[in-house]
Scaffold this motif. Structure first.
Motif, PDB file in Angstrom:
ATOM      1  N   HIS A 115     -12.258  57.626  65.996  1.00  8.97           N
ATOM      2  CA  HIS A 115     -12.063  58.317  64.407  1.00  8.97           C
ATOM      3  C   HIS A 115     -12.685  60.479  65.850  1.00  8.97           C
ATOM      4  CE1 HIS A 115     -13.300  60.689  60.793  1.00  8.97           C
ATOM      5  NE2 HIS A 115     -14.064  60.855  60.873  1.00  8.97           N
ATOM      6  N   SER A 116     -11.602  60.621  65.031  1.00  9.07           N
ATOM      7  CA  SER A 116     -11.927  62.553  65.107  1.00  9.07           C
ATOM      8  C   SER A 116     -12.933  63.395  63.525  1.00  9.07           C
ATOM      9  CB  SER A 116     -10.180  63.573  64.856  1.00  9.07           C
ATOM     10  OG  SER A 116      -9.532  63.130  65.588  1.00  9.07           O
ATOM     11  N   LEU A 117     -13.672  63.585  64.378  1.00  8.62           N
ATOM     12  CA  LEU A 117     -14.648  64.120  62.877  1.00  8.62           C
ATOM     13  C   LEU A 117     -14.447  65.650  62.930  1.00  8.62           C
ATOM     14  CD1 LEU A 117     -18.245  63.376  62.543  1.00  8.62           C
ATOM     15  CD2 LEU A 117     -18.369  66.054  63.812  1.00  8.62           C
ATOM     16  N   LYS A 118     -14.472  65.331  61.357  1.00  9.07           N
ATOM     17  CA  LYS A 118     -13.773  66.935  60.442  1.00  9.07           C
ATOM     18  C   LYS A 118     -15.034  67.450  60.132  1.00  9.07           C
ATOM     19  CE  LYS A 118      -9.777  67.860  60.571  1.00  9.07           C
ATOM     20  NZ  LYS A 118      -8.935  68.382  61.661  1.00  9.07           N
ATOM     21  N   ILE A 119     -14.956  69.404  60.538  1.00  7.63           N
ATOM     22  CA  ILE A 119     -15.805  69.575  59.864  1.00  7.63           C
ATOM     23  C   ILE A 119     -15.282  70.901  59.488  1.00  7.63           C
ATOM     24  CG2 ILE A 119     -17.604  69.018  61.609  1.00  7.63           C
ATOM     25  CD1 ILE A 119     -18.098  71.347  62.582  1.00  7.63           C
ATOM     26  N   HIS A 120     -14.197  71.031  59.559  1.00  5.93           N
ATOM     27  CA  HIS A 120     -13.127  72.428  59.010  1.00  5.93           C
ATOM     28  C   HIS A 120     -12.333  72.061  58.031  1.00  5.93           C
ATOM     29  CE1 HIS A 120     -15.683  74.629  62.293  1.00  5.93           C
ATOM     30  NE2 HIS A 120     -15.396  74.511  63.360  1.00  5.93           N
ATOM     31  N   PRO A 121     -12.358  72.774  56.976  1.00  7.87           N
ATOM     32  CA  PRO A 121     -11.297  72.129  56.188  1.00  7.87           C
ATOM     33  C   PRO A 121      -9.961  72.196  56.829  1.00  7.87           C
ATOM     34  CG  PRO A 121     -12.677  74.098  55.252  1.00  7.87           C
ATOM     35  CD  PRO A 121     -12.756  73.921  56.936  1.00  7.87           C
ATOM     36  N   TYR A 122      -8.903  71.193  56.483  1.00  7.86           N
ATOM     37  CA  TYR A 122      -8.036  71.174  56.969  1.00  7.86           C
ATOM     38  C   TYR A 122      -6.625  71.042  56.015  1.00  7.86           C
ATOM     39  CZ  TYR A 122      -9.241  65.893  57.217  1.00  7.86           C
ATOM     40  OH  TYR A 122      -9.069  65.202  56.178  1.00  7.86           O
TER      41      TYR A 122
END
Ligand code: SLL
Length: 274
Positions: A115-122
């Motif tokens: 899983h690619s941890l996302k912390i920034h809005p995309y």
């Protein structure tokens, strides 16, 4: 006690169980920085593996290991009871390894997901999300398929007391033996058994040990038959569009070939051999 692998398998049967995995991340408010959080940590996040609609999946999922980035202390986090999740703070995005361990009765090997941890809005409204400091969510739906489960595991999967009627069981066809679970193999890994299972009896009560997903989405849970139907419609549209584009390209190509041929003739070059 006999080893789980020696357990007899239920032939011709595949059982699948849906689940979701992913993360939510929230920017840390500089004015309300929790105590002990390093000053370079910009976000707090939680990564999870859970049932669709949050139902308990610990009857088939024994424990989950989350392997975080090496910049984290004790980067291997083992969670052996629900909720299967890890909450942390940090400054960057990275790829997590998520290892699923099934209950010992299953005799199944552990399966790995990424899983690619996302912390920034995309996505298209990333800017608005950023400006409003909205939480970022990135999660995926998956299905684990137990092909020819052991008899003991079959009981566990389909039992569960009062609500057991909701279990979806299908003839696995050429599922083969060995009880391969398909989680972690990405989209391609979901065998025909899962598709077949969807067509199975979904009329169960919705309680207990079931593979049912809800008919309609809610704010908390987007994984439903309704979403699935809409996604299929979108895919049909996309296929139509691609077919149109292929048609247009073919037409352009044949025009160019005709032009080339006429130029060849004009130059006296022998036609290209087919
Ligand atoms: C990046 N390749 O450079 C990634 C790595 C790692 C994030 C991101 C650790 C926090 C801590 C943390 O946030 N690591 O110091 O404990 O973006």
């Amino acid at each position: 006690m006999p080893a789980p692998a020696a357990n007899k398998r239920v032939k011709g049967v595949s059982i699948y169980r849906p689940f979701v995995y992913g993360n939510v991340a929230r920017p840390i408010d500089p004015d309300k920085r929790p105590e002990g959080v390093p000053s370079d940590h910009s976000h707090q996040w939680t990564v999870w593996v859970k049932g669709v609609n949050d139902e308990d999946i610990s009857y088939w999922l024994r424990k989950v290991q989350f392997k975080l980035h090496d910049t984290y202390a004790n980067s291997l986090r083992t969670i052996d009871q629900p909720p299967f999740e890890v909450t942390e703070t940090g400054w960057g995005e990275f790829e997590l390894t998520i290892k699923l361990y099934f209950v010992p009765e299953s005799g199944e090997k552990a399966q790995t997901l990424w899983h690619s941890l996302k912390i920034h809005p995309y996505g298209p409204d990333a800017e608005t999300q950023r400006a409003e400091r909205r939480p970022v969510i990135s999660q995926n739906y998956e299905e684990v398929i137990f092909n020819e489960p052991s008899e003991q595991f079959y009981e566990i999967l389909t039992g569960g007391g009062a609500g057991g009627t909701g279990a979806v069981v299908v003839a696995g066809g050429k599922g083969g033996r060995g009880g391969k679970a398909a989680a972690g193999k990405g989209r391609g890994g979901k065998g025909a058994a899962a598709a077949a299972a969807r067509g199975g009896d979904l009329s169960g009560s919705g309680v207990g040990r079931t593979a049912e997903i809800p008919l309609r989405s809610t704010k908390e849970n987007i994984y439903s038959r309704d979403t699935e139907g809409k996604e299929l419609d979108r895919m049909k549209e996309a296929i139509k569009k691609v077919d149109e584009l292929i048609g247009e390209e073919r037409e352009k190509l044949s025009k160019r070939e005709a032009l080339l041929e006429s130029l060849r003739k004009a130059e006296g070059v022998p036609p290209k051999r087919k």
